[in-house]
Design an enzyme around this catalytic site. Structure first.
Site, mmCIF file in Angstrom:
data_model
loop_
_atom_site.group_PDB
_atom_site.id
_atom_site.type_symbol
_atom_site.label_atom_id
_atom_site.label_comp_id
_atom_site.label_asym_id
_atom_site.label_seq_id
_atom_site.Cartn_x
_atom_site.Cartn_y
_atom_site.Cartn_z
ATOM 1 N N SER A 166 -76.957 31.682 -73.443
ATOM 2 C CA SER A 166 -76.982 33.081 -73.638
ATOM 3 C C SER A 166 -78.042 33.938 -72.941
ATOM 4 O O SER A 166 -78.887 33.484 -72.209
ATOM 5 C CB SER A 166 -77.414 33.105 -75.243
ATOM 6 O OG SER A 166 -78.997 32.658 -75.358
ATOM 7 N N THR A 217 -81.975 33.424 -73.890
ATOM 8 C CA THR A 217 -82.637 32.303 -73.082
ATOM 9 C C THR A 217 -82.768 32.211 -71.884
ATOM 10 O O THR A 217 -83.639 32.002 -70.883
ATOM 11 C CB THR A 217 -81.541 30.984 -73.662
ATOM 12 O OG1 THR A 217 -81.550 31.143 -75.180
ATOM 13 C CG2 THR A 217 -82.413 29.628 -73.363
ATOM 14 N N GLY A 218 -81.496 32.972 -71.054
ATOM 15 C CA GLY A 218 -81.681 33.229 -69.503
ATOM 16 C C GLY A 218 -82.756 33.913 -69.179
ATOM 17 O O GLY A 218 -83.289 33.656 -68.028
ATOM 18 N N GLU A 272 -72.230 40.520 -78.428
ATOM 19 C CA GLU A 272 -71.399 39.242 -78.181
ATOM 20 C C GLU A 272 -71.157 38.626 -79.605
ATOM 21 O O GLU A 272 -72.362 38.094 -80.350
ATOM 22 C CB GLU A 272 -72.160 38.511 -77.238
ATOM 23 C CG GLU A 272 -71.103 37.304 -76.925
ATOM 24 C CD GLU A 272 -71.897 36.260 -75.745
ATOM 25 O OE1 GLU A 272 -73.098 35.811 -76.116
ATOM 26 O OE2 GLU A 272 -71.235 35.804 -75.170
ATOM 27 N N LYS A 324 -79.638 18.697 -69.071
ATOM 28 C CA LYS A 324 -79.900 18.687 -70.417
ATOM 29 C C LYS A 324 -78.915 19.510 -71.459
ATOM 30 O O LYS A 324 -78.425 20.909 -71.223
ATOM 31 C CB LYS A 324 -81.284 19.765 -70.886
ATOM 32 C CG LYS A 324 -81.640 19.562 -72.297
ATOM 33 C CD LYS A 324 -82.535 20.621 -72.670
ATOM 34 C CE LYS A 324 -81.932 21.532 -73.207
ATOM 35 N NZ LYS A 324 -80.939 21.179 -74.543
ATOM 36 N N GLU A 377 -75.635 31.886 -65.813
ATOM 37 C CA GLU A 377 -74.432 31.983 -66.204
ATOM 38 C C GLU A 377 -74.550 32.489 -67.690
ATOM 39 O O GLU A 377 -74.711 31.708 -68.484
ATOM 40 C CB GLU A 377 -73.311 30.799 -66.050
ATOM 41 C CG GLU A 377 -73.140 30.789 -64.674
ATOM 42 C CD GLU A 377 -72.343 31.437 -63.926
ATOM 43 O OE1 GLU A 377 -71.611 32.443 -64.381
ATOM 44 O OE2 GLU A 377 -72.227 31.450 -62.496
ATOM 45 N N CYS A 404 -67.351 32.291 -72.825
ATOM 46 C CA CYS A 404 -68.104 33.278 -72.475
ATOM 47 C C CYS A 404 -67.413 34.359 -71.746
ATOM 48 O O CYS A 404 -67.560 35.629 -71.734
ATOM 49 C CB CYS A 404 -69.236 32.637 -71.274
ATOM 50 S SG CYS A 404 -68.353 31.783 -70.002
HETATM 51 P P1 NAD Z 1 -78.494 28.973 -75.559
HETATM 52 O O1 NAD Z 1 -78.910 30.276 -74.758
HETATM 53 O O2 NAD Z 1 -78.897 29.147 -77.294
HETATM 54 O O3 NAD Z 1 -78.757 27.355 -75.183
HETATM 55 C C1 NAD Z 1 -78.292 27.107 -74.064
HETATM 56 C C2 NAD Z 1 -78.938 26.092 -73.445
HETATM 57 O O4 NAD Z 1 -80.436 26.203 -73.367
HETATM 58 C C3 NAD Z 1 -79.112 24.825 -74.748
HETATM 59 O O5 NAD Z 1 -79.073 23.327 -74.063
HETATM 60 C C4 NAD Z 1 -80.575 24.932 -75.105
HETATM 61 O O6 NAD Z 1 -80.958 24.080 -75.844
HETATM 62 C C5 NAD Z 1 -81.092 25.493 -73.954
HETATM 63 N N1 NAD Z 1 -82.605 26.144 -74.387
HETATM 64 C C6 NAD Z 1 -82.617 27.010 -75.571
HETATM 65 N N2 NAD Z 1 -84.101 27.585 -75.296
HETATM 66 C C7 NAD Z 1 -84.407 27.380 -74.180
HETATM 67 C C8 NAD Z 1 -85.764 27.541 -73.623
HETATM 68 N N3 NAD Z 1 -86.475 28.183 -73.767
HETATM 69 N N4 NAD Z 1 -85.943 27.037 -72.224
HETATM 70 C C9 NAD Z 1 -84.953 26.165 -71.578
HETATM 71 N N5 NAD Z 1 -83.787 25.903 -72.261
HETATM 72 C C10 NAD Z 1 -83.532 26.405 -73.521
HETATM 73 O O7 NAD Z 1 -76.728 29.271 -75.723
HETATM 74 P P2 NAD Z 1 -75.771 28.615 -76.446
HETATM 75 O O8 NAD Z 1 -76.029 29.064 -78.049
HETATM 76 O O9 NAD Z 1 -75.605 26.893 -76.258
HETATM 77 O O10 NAD Z 1 -74.750 29.022 -75.665
HETATM 78 C C11 NAD Z 1 -73.778 30.102 -76.213
HETATM 79 C C12 NAD Z 1 -73.984 31.200 -75.072
HETATM 80 O O11 NAD Z 1 -74.022 30.861 -73.768
HETATM 81 C C13 NAD Z 1 -73.152 32.401 -75.253
HETATM 82 O O12 NAD Z 1 -74.057 33.638 -75.070
HETATM 83 C C14 NAD Z 1 -72.326 32.430 -74.050
HETATM 84 O O13 NAD Z 1 -71.819 33.661 -73.668
HETATM 85 C C15 NAD Z 1 -72.965 31.843 -73.141
HETATM 86 N N6 NAD Z 1 -71.985 31.129 -72.030
HETATM 87 C C16 NAD Z 1 -71.995 31.687 -70.829
HETATM 88 C C17 NAD Z 1 -71.141 30.886 -69.914
HETATM 89 C C18 NAD Z 1 -71.026 31.619 -68.600
HETATM 90 O O14 NAD Z 1 -70.426 30.764 -67.726
HETATM 91 N N7 NAD Z 1 -71.352 32.571 -68.216
HETATM 92 C C19 NAD Z 1 -70.251 29.910 -70.431
HETATM 93 C C20 NAD Z 1 -70.667 29.302 -71.664
HETATM 94 C C21 NAD Z 1 -71.484 30.045 -72.661
#
Ligand code: NAD
Length: 501
Positions: free
Chosen positions: A253, A256-257, A405, A200, A274, A308
């Site tokens: 993020s 969400t994680g 962040e 996804k 991650e 990230c």
């Molecule tokens: P996000 O957490 O908003 O979304 C990530 C994904 O999760 C998207 O596909 C989103 O649609 C999905 N999502 C949202 N809510 C959900 C739920 N309740 N259940 C399941 N899936 C859901 O993050 P973002 O804004 O897309 O990305 C930015 C963040 O990602 C930053 O915090 C960044 O640090 C992090 N990031 C981390 C790494 C790493 O490897 N550590 C790499 C890239 C980005």
């Protein structure tokens, strides 16, 4: 500072044709319409105009994709292939991606906003390298033989061994900052291990994942092994909570994680996270000023800071503080803004209007706290989601800009006198994804490396990754590791076998 777009490259006809399609989902080896009639607009961040739209999949669409991946897993259309056959197909996929490199790079730049240079070199180039590296794990995974000492019944002898078995159907949930590359980080080790997968992508950047699925079929990945559902939170949550998902591999993020981890535990689904970072660079008294300035710029402004592992807090020994602060500010002020399709533009738009508003809020809070701006920090008056590269000096430990962040082109600088203070400040964060040390004093570096709470510590560089280097976070930056054998083993179960003879 002006927006430049004079040297924009011409868009490939295949990219235009792909964008113009009525995008659905990718299930069972082919594009298909979603049941959900809701659509999500996809924007060009350099203009703010709608590029196209994709399906906003609902739980029934997610169910269809998972069912397809489950059937492919149970029928062993992928795991039943000899490992060398799986490796060969993945290597072919690398060749196919390379043959479509410019098309994929342009598609990502148009959708994500990043520089075409970054899209070519990292989004596509590094992905191809990653596919080739990971393909090899298909033939190198294995268990151990164990010399067991089971004492009963008297005289019995046993031999035990372990097997690495594919965990099952994987859910790969991907963010918007490196949409193609992070999809590949999930797809390829999962396939190398023999799993099937549903990916996804982020609703902001769904296009390259859909194209990747088509190219995987072209390379010989069997139907049902790799499915894509597009959508937002509802779609992601349905996927994370699906009982037939054996492993969730999530990048995104920290909030969400945590939701994903909670959903996963309900079904005992395996998961790896991650997550976010607030990554420090610590520059000691002997630092090479030019190297540090270049490194901090590369590590802080790559992809407009939407990385990230980007450097965002810079602690500099007071003896070099002024020189480094001035060096960073001079370059930041001189950087040209422009669309990603202009290879000469050094700063490109952020991914979305919503994300730009979030970054601007962080900057406004720093202004309200009375912090000293050396560069940037003012609004860009132009279409597109631009934020100027921003350097803020003398930031106190409690300021929000050094705690939260930002995920944008903002560097916060802090002087220090004693290395112990620098170490304490560097570790004073809920995050622990990555850090860098800048020194040629080997003893100092070796003493500090083990005391920094971060999954990756770079010395005299910040941000280079390699497929063989485990990548992941301490503390709130995640659980588990991607890359290297850790990634592929994360898509396996270990089975013990004990034979009496
Ligand atoms: P996000 O957490 O908003 O979304 C990530 C994904 O999760 C998207 O596909 C989103 O649609 C999905 N999502 C949202 N809510 C959900 C739920 N309740 N259940 C399941 N899936 C859901 O993050 P973002 O804004 O897309 O990305 C930015 C963040 O990602 C930053 O915090 C960044 O640090 C992090 N990031 C981390 C790494 C790493 O490897 N550590 C790499 C890239 C980005």
């Amino acid at each position: 500072m002006t927006i430049t777009s004079e040297t924009k490259i011409a868009i490939d006809a295949r990219v235009r044709a792909f964008i113009a399609q009525q995008h659905g989902l990718f299930i069972d080896g082919a594009p298909c319409a979603a049941h959900s009639t809701r659509r999500l607009d996809v924007f060009d961040p350099s203009t703010g105009e709608v590029l196209t739209s994709v399906a906003d999949a609902d739980a029934s669409d997610v169910g269809r994709a998972v069912a397809s991946a489950r059937a492919a897993f149970e029928q062993r259309v992928w795991s039943g292939l000899r490992p060398a056959e799986r490796e060969r197909i993945l290597l072919r996929l690398a060749d196919v991606l390379e043959a479509h490199a410019e098309e994929l790079a342009q598609l990502e730049t148009l959708n994500q906003g990043k520089s075409i240079n970054t899209a070519r070199a990292i989004e596509v180039g590094a992905s191809v390298e990653y596919v080739r590296y990971m393909a090899g794990w298909a033939t190198k995974l294995g268990g151990e033989t164990l010399d067991v000492s089971i004492p009963f019944p008297p005289g019995a002898r046993y031999t035990a061994f372990t097997r690495k078995e594919p965990v099952g159907v994987v859910a790969g949930i991907v963010p918007w900052n490196f949409p193609l590359m992070i999809a590949v980080w999930k797809l390829i080790p999962a396939l190398a291990a023999g799993c099937t997968i549903v990916i996804k992508p982020s609703p902001e950047t769904p296009l390259t994942a859909l194209r990747l699925a088509e190219l995987a079929i072209e390379a010989g990945v069997p139907a049902g092994v790799f499915n894509v559902v597009t959508g937002g939170r509802e779609c992601g949550a349905a996927l994370a909570a699906h009982r037939d998902i054996a492993k969730i591999s999530f990048t995104g993020s920290t909030p969400t994680g945590k939701l994903i981890g909670t959903a996963a535990v309900q079904n005992m689904t395996r998961f790896s996270l991650e997550l976010g970072g607030k990554n420090p660079a610590v520059m000691l008294a002997d630092v090479d000023v030019d190297q540090a300035v270049q490194g901090a710029l590369a590590g802080g402004f790559l992809n407009q800071g939407q990385v990230c592992a980007a450097v965002s807090r810079i602690y500099v020994h007071r003896s070099k503080y002024r020189q480094i602060a001035d060096g960073l500010a001079d370059v930041a002020r001189s950087m040209t803004l422009g669309p990603g399709l202009d290879p000469h533009a050094q700063i490109n738009p952020l991914v979305s209007a919503q994300h730009r508003a979030r970054v601007e809020e962080h900057i406004a809070r720093a202004r309200a706290e009375g912090l000293r701006f050396l560069a940037g920090g003012t609004r860009v008056d132009a279409p597109g989601y631009y934020v100027r590269p921003t350097v803020i000096a003398d930031v106190p430990a409690g300021a929000s800009i050094i705690r939260d962040e930002v995920f944008g082109p903002v560097l916060a600088l802090v002087p220090f006198d004693d290395t112990r203070d620098a170490l304490r400040l560097a570790n004073d964060s809920p995050y622990g994804l990555a850090a860098s040390l800048w020194t040629n004093d080997l003893r100092a570096a070796m003493n500090l490396i083990g005391r920094i709470d971060a999954g990756t510590v770079w010395v005299n560089c910040h941000v280079p990754l390699d497929p063989s280097m485990p990548f992941g976070g301490y503390k709130q930056s995640g659980i588990g590791r991607e890359f290297g054998k850790y990634a592929v083993e994360g898509f396996t179960e270990t089975k013990s076998v004990c034979i009496a003879h």
